[in-house]
Structures are given as C-alpha cells and as structure tokens.
Scaffold this motif. Structure first.
Motif, PDB file in Angstrom:
ATOM      1  N   ILE A 119      25.335  48.908  43.895  1.00  0.00           N
ATOM      2  CA  ILE A 119      25.086  49.350  45.263  1.00  0.00           C
ATOM      3  C   ILE A 119      24.832  50.855  45.269  1.00  0.00           C
ATOM      4  O   ILE A 119      25.685  51.638  44.834  1.00  0.00           O
ATOM      5  N   PHE A 155      27.322  46.508  37.778  1.00  0.00           N
ATOM      6  CA  PHE A 155      28.648  47.080  37.532  1.00  0.00           C
ATOM      7  C   PHE A 155      29.551  46.008  36.956  1.00  0.00           C
ATOM      8  O   PHE A 155      29.515  44.858  37.402  1.00  0.00           O
ATOM      9  N   PHE A 166      30.955  50.816  50.607  1.00  0.00           N
ATOM     10  CA  PHE A 166      29.741  51.593  50.359  1.00  0.00           C
ATOM     11  C   PHE A 166      28.909  51.526  51.648  1.00  0.00           C
ATOM     12  O   PHE A 166      28.966  50.530  52.365  1.00  0.00           O
ATOM     13  N   PHE A 218      29.250  57.757  38.419  1.00  0.00           N
ATOM     14  CA  PHE A 218      30.043  57.037  39.415  1.00  0.00           C
ATOM     15  C   PHE A 218      31.462  57.558  39.355  1.00  0.00           C
ATOM     16  O   PHE A 218      31.766  58.455  38.549  1.00  0.00           O
ATOM     17  N   TYR A 219      32.344  57.044  40.203  1.00  0.00           N
ATOM     18  CA  TYR A 219      33.684  57.618  40.332  1.00  0.00           C
ATOM     19  C   TYR A 219      34.597  57.017  39.258  1.00  0.00           C
ATOM     20  O   TYR A 219      35.469  56.212  39.551  1.00  0.00           O
ATOM     21  N   ASN A 258      33.947  47.161  49.258  1.00  0.00           N
ATOM     22  CA  ASN A 258      34.091  47.197  47.793  1.00  0.00           C
ATOM     23  C   ASN A 258      35.438  46.671  47.345  1.00  0.00           C
ATOM     24  O   ASN A 258      35.526  45.659  46.671  1.00  0.00           O
ATOM     25  N   GLU A 259      36.518  47.339  47.742  1.00  0.00           N
ATOM     26  CA  GLU A 259      37.831  46.875  47.290  1.00  0.00           C
ATOM     27  C   GLU A 259      38.908  47.423  48.200  1.00  0.00           C
ATOM     28  O   GLU A 259      38.671  48.312  49.019  1.00  0.00           O
ATOM     29  N   LYS A 291      37.577  61.050  38.807  1.00  0.00           N
ATOM     30  CA  LYS A 291      38.630  60.963  39.817  1.00  0.00           C
ATOM     31  C   LYS A 291      39.701  62.026  39.602  1.00  0.00           C
ATOM     32  O   LYS A 291      40.112  62.707  40.526  1.00  0.00           O
ATOM     33  N   LYS A 350      40.471  41.509  42.282  1.00  0.00           N
ATOM     34  CA  LYS A 350      39.195  41.695  42.994  1.00  0.00           C
ATOM     35  C   LYS A 350      38.458  40.373  43.183  1.00  0.00           C
ATOM     36  O   LYS A 350      37.783  40.161  44.187  1.00  0.00           O
ATOM     37  N   LYS A 410      33.566  45.119  35.986  1.00  0.00           N
ATOM     38  CA  LYS A 410      34.942  45.577  36.191  1.00  0.00           C
ATOM     39  C   LYS A 410      35.962  44.490  35.920  1.00  0.00           C
ATOM     40  O   LYS A 410      35.700  43.307  36.163  1.00  0.00           O
ATOM     41  N   GLY A 412      42.521  49.207  38.016  1.00  0.00           N
ATOM     42  CA  GLY A 412      42.481  50.223  39.055  1.00  0.00           C
ATOM     43  C   GLY A 412      42.136  51.559  38.436  1.00  0.00           C
ATOM     44  O   GLY A 412      41.998  51.664  37.212  1.00  0.00           O
ATOM     45  N   SER A 413      41.974  52.571  39.304  1.00  0.00           N
ATOM     46  CA  SER A 413      41.616  53.915  38.834  1.00  0.00           C
ATOM     47  C   SER A 413      40.387  53.899  37.922  1.00  0.00           C
ATOM     48  O   SER A 413      40.253  54.723  37.021  1.00  0.00           O
ATOM     49  N   SER A 414      39.509  52.950  38.143  1.00  0.00           N
ATOM     50  CA  SER A 414      38.260  52.798  37.381  1.00  0.00           C
ATOM     51  C   SER A 414      38.470  52.448  35.912  1.00  0.00           C
ATOM     52  O   SER A 414      37.525  52.484  35.126  1.00  0.00           O
ATOM     53  N   GLU A 419      28.880  42.874  39.029  1.00  0.00           N
ATOM     54  CA  GLU A 419      28.419  43.038  40.416  1.00  0.00           C
ATOM     55  C   GLU A 419      27.049  43.679  40.517  1.00  0.00           C
ATOM     56  O   GLU A 419      26.687  44.528  39.696  1.00  0.00           O
ATOM     57  N   GLU A 420      26.389  43.321  41.569  1.00  0.00           N
ATOM     58  CA  GLU A 420      25.172  44.008  42.004  1.00  0.00           C
ATOM     59  C   GLU A 420      25.490  45.496  42.144  1.00  0.00           C
ATOM     60  O   GLU A 420      26.550  45.854  42.674  1.00  0.00           O
ATOM     61  N   GLU A 459      29.866  56.403  49.050  1.00  0.00           N
ATOM     62  CA  GLU A 459      31.118  55.732  48.702  1.00  0.00           C
ATOM     63  C   GLU A 459      32.183  56.246  49.663  1.00  0.00           C
ATOM     64  O   GLU A 459      32.485  57.444  49.682  1.00  0.00           O
TER      65      GLU A 459
END
Ligand SMILES: Nc1ncnc2c1ncn2[C@@H]1O[C@H](COP(=O)(O)OP(=O)(O)O)[C@@H](O)[C@H]1O
Ligand SMILES: [Mg+2]
Length: 361
Positions: free
Chosen positions: A225, A184, A306, A256-257, A316-317, A262, A136, A186, A191-193, A222-223, A229
């Motif tokens: 958002i 946020f 977003f 969030f997701y 986002n990604e 998921k 990322k 990460k 992946g997959s949060s 990250e900021e 989504e």
C-alpha cells in the motif's frame, strides 16, 4: 493510604528492549503520591526480577538484580512473592498491574490469563482481544466482517503456514496468483516490524517468507500500500464509551517503518494532526472505535491505517499494548488531545478497576 501498582516489563518477546523504554516512561508518569510502584522486569530467559531504581531500567542493569519477584497465581493472596538472595521471602500485596509489555507473552493474552487467575485488576485488553489482536491473520478475519460498515478496507493478502512453505514453489504460485509485486511479508504474531520485509520479486518473496518464519509459524503476504502511514489512539471500554484521539502520521526515514527507522533513526518523525486527503481523518477516527469494539478491546489500543492519495483508508493493524517510548504515538496523540501522560496513565489505571468491577458480576 498509598496502594501498590506492579509495572511489569521486558519479557521474552522480540520487543523486550522497547518494553523497557515504555516501562521507564510509564513509571515516571505514575503519581508517586498515590501509588507505591513495584517494578518487575522479566528477563529474556523469563526470570521475574524486582528492581528498585528507574535508572536501572533505562540502562539495562536491572537484569543483575538478585531479588526475584514472582506474581502468585493464588487468587487468595493477590501478591508478588519477593525472594531475597538470603532466602528471605515476603508477600507484597498488589492492587493493580500495569503490563508495560509488548509482543509475545505480554500482549497476546497469555500474561493477561495469569492476571485473571491471580484475580488482580490490570490495565488494558483482556485475554480474548489480546490474543486476537496479536495475530494479524486472525485480526483480518474479524475486521473483514465489519470493514464495510466501518468505511475502510484491508490490504489483499495471502496467509501461509509453515508446512506450506516446505513447497516454496507452490507458495510462490499462490502469492503470484493473488498479488503483484511489490508485496509486504510479515509474521502473523510479531511487532515492532520484527521480521517484516518488502519484496520486489520472487527471490525476495522467498527470502522474506523464510525470514518471517523465524518469528512465527504463520506468515502474511500483503498487497503493498502506497500512502500515508497513520495511527489513531483509542481509550475507554466498559462504563466508558471508547473515544478516539486525533490522528498521527509517521514519516519514516527509511523505505518503510522498520525496527531501525522506528527506534534508532532520529530522522523518523511523527506528526499529530497531519493534513490528509478528503475526510480521511474522520473516517479513521470512526473506524478506529468500530475496530476497537469489534475486537472486544478494553482500556487502550492503537489502531494503524494507511491513507492513499485518493482518500481511501486501509486498516493495517491494531496494538493492544502500544509503545510508550519517547517517540510513541499513543501518549503523543492523547497529549495533543489535551490529556497529558500523567493523566492518561491515571485514567488507564482507573479503567482497570472498572473492568474488575464488571467481571465481579
Ligand atoms: N501492506 C503494506 N504496504 C506498505 N507498507 C506496509 C504494509 N504492511 C506493513 N508495512 C510497513 O511495515 C511496517 C510494519 O508492519 P506492521 O504491519 O505495522 O507490523 P508490526 O506489528 O511489526 O508493526 C509498517 O509500519 C509499514 O511501514
Ligand atoms: Mg505496526
């Protein structure tokens, strides 16, 4: 005459289980009248096994298979070497590979490198784009250079490397100088949060960084958002101009997701063709193709954004081997665009052969 397609799944990443779900669907969608399917499961320890039954992929019992199936790097063989418990060895020729893998060692260019060495056509992005899109941090650098012309922006961020995190006070200062809470956190390559958290304060920030560092030595803060989504599927590359599907929205049944929202929470819903503010849908579809091209993608990718209530679109990604699970957006978006999963899979396989022809030059 039927040709042989190897579908590789599982693997040593945190998305092992998701990959098994994707593979079971992909296998069920491949046309058996045209293809002999060779399912190859990679265990969490990294053993390569052959499995006969689709059911064993769904219920996880494939890990007990006694037949190993290793892709040979030998370009003159183009085969999978199968070894029976009796010690009997057979070379099974492979015409094309469908990597149904997600995350580390599957979506990051490493296994794609093996396919290149083995000189076998394979579905999806090549080594460079897989490696860049998996990261990322690196993706941000590339997308920054085209975000303006693509009409989108990215979340403000601070990158942190493991050695910096030894001085957590300095890291906190660095983050707080640039961003305000919530933020946020990460891992750069996950992946997959997995390892993704939201921090409302300094304490949660430090906790989140430690957690993300369990997944990767590079971390992004990250900021936050607030917005819709949304995701867009891209197909093409090579002889075929990349095309974007419609847009899909995720309505996560959690703050969030995250992983649970998921894959385990039936109340998380995805909708195709949501009503979005302004002309966001068109901005997203155009930006998705631009980003796909800028990152040198091939075959497929799902590009995630977003959308703020103001209509502003934030990239986002990108996922070069997006999920093919029952709830996954990539196949859903194409189905909504009139391409059923069976046809999508066939097109992706054709596309793999096209790239192979290109690289013969
Ligand atoms: N900057 C952000 N602002 C708000 N929510 C975010 C932000 N970044 C990630 N999320 C949430 O976290 C989830 C996982 O983050 P994402 O960047 O998509 O990583 P992954 O590769 O694990 O899917 C997203 O689907 C979204 O719900
Ligand atoms: Mg994501």
């Amino acid at each position: 005459m039927k040709r042989n397609i190897a579908v590789i799944f599982g693997g040593r990443s945190s998305e092992h289980e998701v990959s098994c779900m994707s593979a079971a669907n992909i296998i069920s969608w491949i046309d058996k009248s045209r293809w002999n399917i060779i399912p190859i499961g990679i265990t969490k320890e990294g053993r390569w096994l052959n499995t006969e039954k689709l059911e064993s992929i769904r219920d996880g019992s494939w890990v007990d298979s006694k037949v190993t199936a290793e892709l040979s790097p030998d370009a003159s063989r183009k085969s999978v070497i199968m070894t029976e418990p009796s010690g009997e060895v057979t070379d099974v020729p492979v015409d094309v590979i469908f990597p149904a893998l997600h995350g580390k060692y599957g979506e990051d260019g490493t296994i794609q490198g093996l396919f290149e060495i083995a000189d076998i056509p394979y579905v999806g992005c090549g080594v460079l784009s897989s490696a860049v899109c998996m990261d990322k941090f690196y993706t941000k650098l590339i997308v920054d250079s085209i975000a303006g012309e693509a009409g989108v922006r990215q979340a403000e961020y601070v990158g942190i490397r493991e050695y910096e995190a030894r001085d957590m006070d300095a890291v906190v200062r660095k983050v707080e100088e640039r961003l305000s809470y919530p933020v946020f956190i990460k891992p750069s390559r996950s992946g997959s949060s997995c390892g993704v958290t939201k921090a409302l304060d300094r304490f949660q920030l430090m906790e989140g960084i430690e957690r993300a560092l369990e997944y990767d030595s590079k971390v992004l803060v990250e900021e936050f958002i607030l917005g819709h989504e949304v995701e867009c599927a891209v197909f093409g590359g090579g002889f075929q101009k990349p095309v974007a599907s419609g847009v899909g929205e995720i309505l996560a049944a959690a703050e969030f997701y995250d992983y649970d929202a998921k894959y385990n929470n039936p109340n998380s819903v995805t909708v195709t063709d949501p009503v979005l503010p302004g002309n966001a849908t068109e901005v997203i579809r155009r930006a998705a193709v631009r980003i796909f091209n800028a990152l040198d993608c091939y075959g497929l990718a799902r590009v995630d954004f977003f959308v703020k209530e103001s209509g502003e679109v934030i990239f986002n990604e990108i996922n070069t081997l997006p999920g093919f699970t029952a709830i996954s957006m990539y196949p859903k978006l194409w189905e909504a665009a009139g391409v059923p999963p069976t046809e999508l899979v066939e097109r992706l396989i054709d596309n793999a052969f096209e790239r192979y022809k290109e690289t013969e030059r």
